[in-house]
Design a protein around this motif. Structure first.
Motif, PDB file in Angstrom:
ATOM      1  N   SER A 163     -11.149  22.861 -10.012  1.00 10.19           N
ATOM      2  CA  SER A 163     -10.776  21.440 -10.149  1.00 10.19           C
ATOM      3  C   SER A 163      -9.312  21.237  -9.776  1.00 10.19           C
ATOM      4  CB  SER A 163     -11.025  20.968 -11.581  1.00 10.19           C
ATOM      5  OG  SER A 163     -12.394  21.068 -11.911  1.00 10.19           O
ATOM      6  N   TYR A 164      -8.446  22.135 -10.270  1.00 13.18           N
ATOM      7  CA  TYR A 164      -7.027  22.039  -9.928  1.00 13.18           C
ATOM      8  C   TYR A 164      -6.813  22.204  -8.430  1.00 13.18           C
ATOM      9  CZ  TYR A 164      -5.063  21.888 -14.653  1.00 13.18           C
ATOM     10  OH  TYR A 164      -4.699  21.489 -15.904  1.00 13.18           O
ATOM     11  N   LEU A 165      -7.504  23.176  -7.816  1.00 11.05           N
ATOM     12  CA  LEU A 165      -7.346  23.406  -6.392  1.00 11.05           C
ATOM     13  C   LEU A 165      -7.850  22.219  -5.572  1.00 11.05           C
ATOM     14  CD1 LEU A 165      -8.335  27.170  -6.062  1.00 11.05           C
ATOM     15  CD2 LEU A 165      -6.080  26.159  -5.711  1.00 11.05           C
ATOM     16  N   LEU A 166      -8.929  21.570  -6.047  1.00 12.85           N
ATOM     17  CA  LEU A 166      -9.449  20.394  -5.355  1.00 12.85           C
ATOM     18  C   LEU A 166      -8.410  19.283  -5.334  1.00 12.85           C
ATOM     19  CD1 LEU A 166     -11.720  18.709  -4.043  1.00 12.85           C
ATOM     20  CD2 LEU A 166     -12.478  18.116  -6.369  1.00 12.85           C
ATOM     21  N   VAL A 167      -7.829  18.984  -6.495  1.00 14.44           N
ATOM     22  CA  VAL A 167      -6.802  17.946  -6.579  1.00 14.44           C
ATOM     23  C   VAL A 167      -5.598  18.321  -5.730  1.00 14.44           C
ATOM     24  CG1 VAL A 167      -5.243  16.711  -8.126  1.00 14.44           C
ATOM     25  CG2 VAL A 167      -7.573  17.228  -8.871  1.00 14.44           C
ATOM     26  N   CYS A 168      -5.273  19.618  -5.725  1.00 12.15           N
ATOM     27  CA  CYS A 168      -4.135  20.093  -4.932  1.00 12.15           C
ATOM     28  C   CYS A 168      -4.382  19.844  -3.446  1.00 12.15           C
ATOM     29  CB  CYS A 168      -3.912  21.571  -5.209  1.00 12.15           C
ATOM     30  SG  CYS A 168      -2.491  22.272  -4.354  1.00 12.15           S
ATOM     31  N   ARG A 169      -5.561  20.214  -2.971  1.00 15.70           N
ATOM     32  CA  ARG A 169      -5.885  20.026  -1.547  1.00 15.70           C
ATOM     33  C   ARG A 169      -5.895  18.542  -1.179  1.00 15.70           C
ATOM     34  NH1 ARG A 169     -10.195  23.810  -2.827  1.00 15.70           N
ATOM     35  NH2 ARG A 169      -9.575  25.926  -2.250  1.00 15.70           N
ATOM     36  N   LEU A 170      -6.459  17.715  -2.049  1.00 12.40           N
ATOM     37  CA  LEU A 170      -6.517  16.287  -1.773  1.00 12.40           C
ATOM     38  C   LEU A 170      -5.119  15.666  -1.755  1.00 12.40           C
ATOM     39  CD1 LEU A 170      -9.588  15.334  -3.988  1.00 12.40           C
ATOM     40  CD2 LEU A 170      -9.516  15.436  -1.495  1.00 12.40           C
ATOM     41  N   THR A 171      -4.246  16.148  -2.645  1.00  9.87           N
ATOM     42  CA  THR A 171      -2.873  15.649  -2.657  1.00  9.87           C
ATOM     43  C   THR A 171      -2.150  16.016  -1.374  1.00  9.87           C
ATOM     44  OG1 THR A 171      -2.804  15.900  -5.071  1.00  9.87           O
ATOM     45  CG2 THR A 171      -0.703  15.653  -3.932  1.00  9.87           C
ATOM     46  N   VAL A 172      -2.330  17.260  -0.928  1.00  9.09           N
ATOM     47  CA  VAL A 172      -1.713  17.686   0.333  1.00  9.09           C
ATOM     48  C   VAL A 172      -2.254  16.845   1.493  1.00  9.09           C
ATOM     49  CG1 VAL A 172      -1.529  19.587   1.981  1.00  9.09           C
ATOM     50  CG2 VAL A 172      -1.256  20.030  -0.466  1.00  9.09           C
ATOM     51  N   ALA A 173      -3.562  16.593   1.503  1.00  6.98           N
ATOM     52  CA  ALA A 173      -4.158  15.780   2.570  1.00  6.98           C
ATOM     53  C   ALA A 173      -3.600  14.357   2.554  1.00  6.98           C
ATOM     54  CB  ALA A 173      -5.679  15.755   2.418  1.00  6.98           C
ATOM     55  N   LEU A 174      -3.455  13.788   1.354  1.00  3.93           N
ATOM     56  CA  LEU A 174      -2.915  12.435   1.246  1.00  3.93           C
ATOM     57  C   LEU A 174      -1.462  12.392   1.720  1.00  3.93           C
ATOM     58  CD1 LEU A 174      -3.380   9.517   0.371  1.00  3.93           C
ATOM     59  CD2 LEU A 174      -2.682  10.162  -1.937  1.00  3.93           C
ATOM     60  N   VAL A 175      -0.686  13.422   1.376  1.00  8.81           N
ATOM     61  CA  VAL A 175       0.698  13.497   1.840  1.00  8.81           C
ATOM     62  C   VAL A 175       0.740  13.569   3.366  1.00  8.81           C
ATOM     63  CG1 VAL A 175       2.782  14.930   1.880  1.00  8.81           C
ATOM     64  CG2 VAL A 175       1.603  14.519  -0.272  1.00  8.81           C
ATOM     65  N   TRP A 176      -0.163  14.346   3.949  1.00  4.24           N
ATOM     66  CA  TRP A 176      -0.192  14.475   5.411  1.00  4.24           C
ATOM     67  C   TRP A 176      -0.519  13.130   6.070  1.00  4.24           C
ATOM     68  CZ3 TRP A 176      -4.187  13.777   8.980  1.00  4.24           C
ATOM     69  CH2 TRP A 176      -3.909  14.190  10.281  1.00  4.24           C
ATOM     70  N   VAL A 177      -1.526  12.432   5.561  1.00  5.28           N
ATOM     71  CA  VAL A 177      -1.888  11.118   6.108  1.00  5.28           C
ATOM     72  C   VAL A 177      -0.734  10.138   5.941  1.00  5.28           C
ATOM     73  CG1 VAL A 177      -3.424   9.134   5.803  1.00  5.28           C
ATOM     74  CG2 VAL A 177      -4.362  11.441   5.753  1.00  5.28           C
ATOM     75  N   SER A 186       0.820  -1.202   0.000  1.00  7.65           N
ATOM     76  CA  SER A 186       0.000   0.000   0.000  1.00  7.65           C
ATOM     77  C   SER A 186       0.861   1.262   0.000  1.00  7.65           C
ATOM     78  CB  SER A 186      -0.929  -0.006   1.211  1.00  7.65           C
ATOM     79  OG  SER A 186      -1.714   1.175   1.255  1.00  7.65           O
ATOM     80  N   PHE A 187       1.879   1.309   0.860  1.00 11.35           N
ATOM     81  CA  PHE A 187       2.734   2.498   0.951  1.00 11.35           C
ATOM     82  C   PHE A 187       3.490   2.748  -0.356  1.00 11.35           C
ATOM     83  CE2 PHE A 187       3.173   1.547   5.765  1.00 11.35           C
ATOM     84  CZ  PHE A 187       1.910   2.069   5.968  1.00 11.35           C
ATOM     85  N   TRP A 188       4.075   1.692  -0.905  1.00 10.97           N
ATOM     86  CA  TRP A 188       4.814   1.846  -2.155  1.00 10.97           C
ATOM     87  C   TRP A 188       3.886   2.209  -3.316  1.00 10.97           C
ATOM     88  CZ3 TRP A 188       9.776   2.400  -3.344  1.00 10.97           C
ATOM     89  CH2 TRP A 188      10.744   2.007  -2.418  1.00 10.97           C
ATOM     90  N   SER A 189       2.681   1.671  -3.325  1.00  9.55           N
ATOM     91  CA  SER A 189       1.746   1.969  -4.414  1.00  9.55           C
ATOM     92  C   SER A 189       1.333   3.441  -4.402  1.00  9.55           C
ATOM     93  CB  SER A 189       0.502   1.080  -4.305  1.00  9.55           C
ATOM     94  OG  SER A 189       0.852  -0.286  -4.422  1.00  9.55           O
ATOM     95  N   VAL A 190       1.122   3.993  -3.199  1.00  4.75           N
ATOM     96  CA  VAL A 190       0.809   5.427  -3.107  1.00  4.75           C
ATOM     97  C   VAL A 190       1.968   6.254  -3.646  1.00  4.75           C
ATOM     98  CG1 VAL A 190       0.346   7.325  -1.510  1.00  4.75           C
ATOM     99  CG2 VAL A 190      -0.784   5.129  -1.177  1.00  4.75           C
ATOM    100  N   ALA A 191       3.198   5.853  -3.332  1.00  7.90           N
ATOM    101  CA  ALA A 191       4.368   6.569  -3.840  1.00  7.90           C
ATOM    102  C   ALA A 191       4.450   6.474  -5.365  1.00  7.90           C
ATOM    103  CB  ALA A 191       5.642   6.000  -3.208  1.00  7.90           C
ATOM    104  N   MET A 195       7.666   9.772  -2.354  1.00 12.57           N
ATOM    105  CA  MET A 195       6.364  10.429  -2.275  1.00 12.57           C
ATOM    106  C   MET A 195       6.482  11.936  -2.070  1.00 12.57           C
ATOM    107  SD  MET A 195       3.013  10.211  -2.098  1.00 12.57           S
ATOM    108  CE  MET A 195       1.571  10.934  -1.322  1.00 12.57           C
ATOM    109  N   LEU A 196       7.321  12.378  -1.167  1.00 11.40           N
ATOM    110  CA  LEU A 196       7.379  13.792  -0.809  1.00 11.40           C
ATOM    111  C   LEU A 196       7.795  14.701  -1.972  1.00 11.40           C
ATOM    112  CD1 LEU A 196       8.696  14.037   2.862  1.00 11.40           C
ATOM    113  CD2 LEU A 196       6.467  14.673   1.965  1.00 11.40           C
ATOM    114  N   PRO A 197       8.948  14.470  -2.631  1.00 14.90           N
ATOM    115  CA  PRO A 197       9.332  15.393  -3.711  1.00 14.90           C
ATOM    116  C   PRO A 197       8.382  15.386  -4.898  1.00 14.90           C
ATOM    117  CG  PRO A 197      10.839  13.517  -3.609  1.00 14.90           C
ATOM    118  CD  PRO A 197       9.989  13.445  -2.402  1.00 14.90           C
ATOM    119  N   THR A 198       7.883  14.201  -5.274  1.00 17.24           N
ATOM    120  CA  THR A 198       6.983  14.146  -6.429  1.00 17.24           C
ATOM    121  C   THR A 198       5.636  14.804  -6.129  1.00 17.24           C
ATOM    122  OG1 THR A 198       6.311  11.916  -5.736  1.00 17.24           O
ATOM    123  CG2 THR A 198       8.023  12.080  -7.416  1.00 17.24           C
ATOM    124  N   SER A 199       5.093  14.561  -4.946  1.00 19.76           N
ATOM    125  CA  SER A 199       3.798  15.152  -4.600  1.00 19.76           C
ATOM    126  C   SER A 199       3.909  16.664  -4.422  1.00 19.76           C
ATOM    127  CB  SER A 199       3.241  14.502  -3.334  1.00 19.76           C
ATOM    128  OG  SER A 199       4.147  14.643  -2.262  1.00 19.76           O
TER     129      SER A 199
END
Length: 320
Positions: A226-240, A96-101, A199-203
């Protein structure tokens, strides 16, 4: 009355239900998309790996918590099923961790432009490369944690009266041919630190790109949103992602160099990761969002039609 152990087990069970449902939904939608397209879609493959890994991770997390609650670690001999569940727990979390990366790498390579010939070649072949990489990740994740099949308790010749009457938790040990300090450092690096370095540099690069585009497209509010939505979700996923991996690293390194932390933090952290990552994937992927919207509005429409039918029947009855 419920004790502290009972409350912890119930909390893990409560997180199990929404986590498994959300991940099964993502897995089913992506498998259906693959079947209908007749080809291999890299994004769908990666999301399938994440969802299946999360399902196995959350089920094995609950089984481990239930086993500890049942006193398995107090038994004279460590049962083999506990070793199997622990192996599945670690392997599925690694997948799971590697797949997210790798998903972050895929999106980053898709949207960015490169001047280097090497990176342009990688961008053109990123789908094929990641499809092969996912299979390699699965195999290496299984091989990495095979020593856990040989876990055992330290043999004890004497047992005092306190141990006979009370449950004294014993720590499972790896086989003697494994240097535990070196091995734990290697598998923690593989499980958490290496995916985090990808994950960190690419995201973050992806977030910067999306923010620039959202500012450049202020005239088109829908596209910018739409871009801002994806941006916020990406930041949230990085935080989790970051919070979960740091929790795991802290737990295992503390277990080596200090007295050790409670496993409750680790169990709840992984359960939360499964739920949160599934929800964020659903919200960030267009196909998953649309399918969820169809199911939601279909259920809403069915309830509305049912209420209207009931009102019509009551109106007819009143008229008669």
């Amino acid at each position: 009355m419920f004790g502290a152990a009972d409350v912890k087990l119930c909390g893990t069970a409560l997180l199990l239900v929404p986590g498994v449902i959300a991940n099964v939904f993502n897995l089913g939608v992506m498998l259906r998309q693959q079947w209908r397209s007749g080809g291999v879609k890299t994004v769908a493959v990666i999301i399938c790996f994440i969802s299946l890994g999360n399902i196995l991770l959350q089920i094995s997390t609950f089984v481990l918590a239930a086993s500890v609650w049942a006193g398995v670690l107090c038994w004279p001999d460590l049962p083999f099923f506990f070793c199997v569940v622990l192996f599945m727990w670690l392997s599925s979390s690694s997948v799971s961790f590697w797949s997210v990366a790798w998903l972050s790498v895929f999106y980053c390579m898709r949207v960015l432009s490169f001047s280097s010939v090497l990176f342009r070649t990688l961008k053109e072949n990123i789908a094929t490369i990641l499809n092969v990489t996912m299979v390699v990740t699965l195999l290496t994740s299984c091989v990495m944690f095979t020593p856990f099949f040989n876990l055992h308790f330290q043999s004890k010749t004497l047992q005092n009266m306190t141990e006979k009457l009370a449950c004294v938790i014993r720590k499972p040990l790896l086989p003697n041919w494994v240097d535990i300090n070196v091995y734990v450092i290697i598998f923690i690096s593989y499980l958490t630190l290496m995916p985090l370095m990808i994950m960190l540099p690419t995201s973050l690069r992806l977030v910067i790109y999306l923010c620039k585009h959202s500012l450049a497209m202020q005239s088109s509010s829908h596209t910018a949103d739409s871009y801002l939505l994806v941006c916020r979700l990406t930041v949230a996923l990085v935080w989790v992602y970051l919070t979960t991996l740091l929790t795991i690293s802290l737990y295992y390194f503390h277990a080596i160099f200090a007295s050790g932390l409670s496993a409750d933090m680790l169990i709840l952290g992984l359960s939360f990761y499964c739920v949160a990552s599934a929800i964020l994937l659903t919200c960030s992927n267009k196909n998953l969002r649309e399918k969820l919207g169809v199911l939601f509005f279909r259920g809403k429409a069915t309830n509305t039609m049912g209420r209207r039918s009931a009102e019509d029947k009551s109106g007819v009855t009143a008229t008669v």
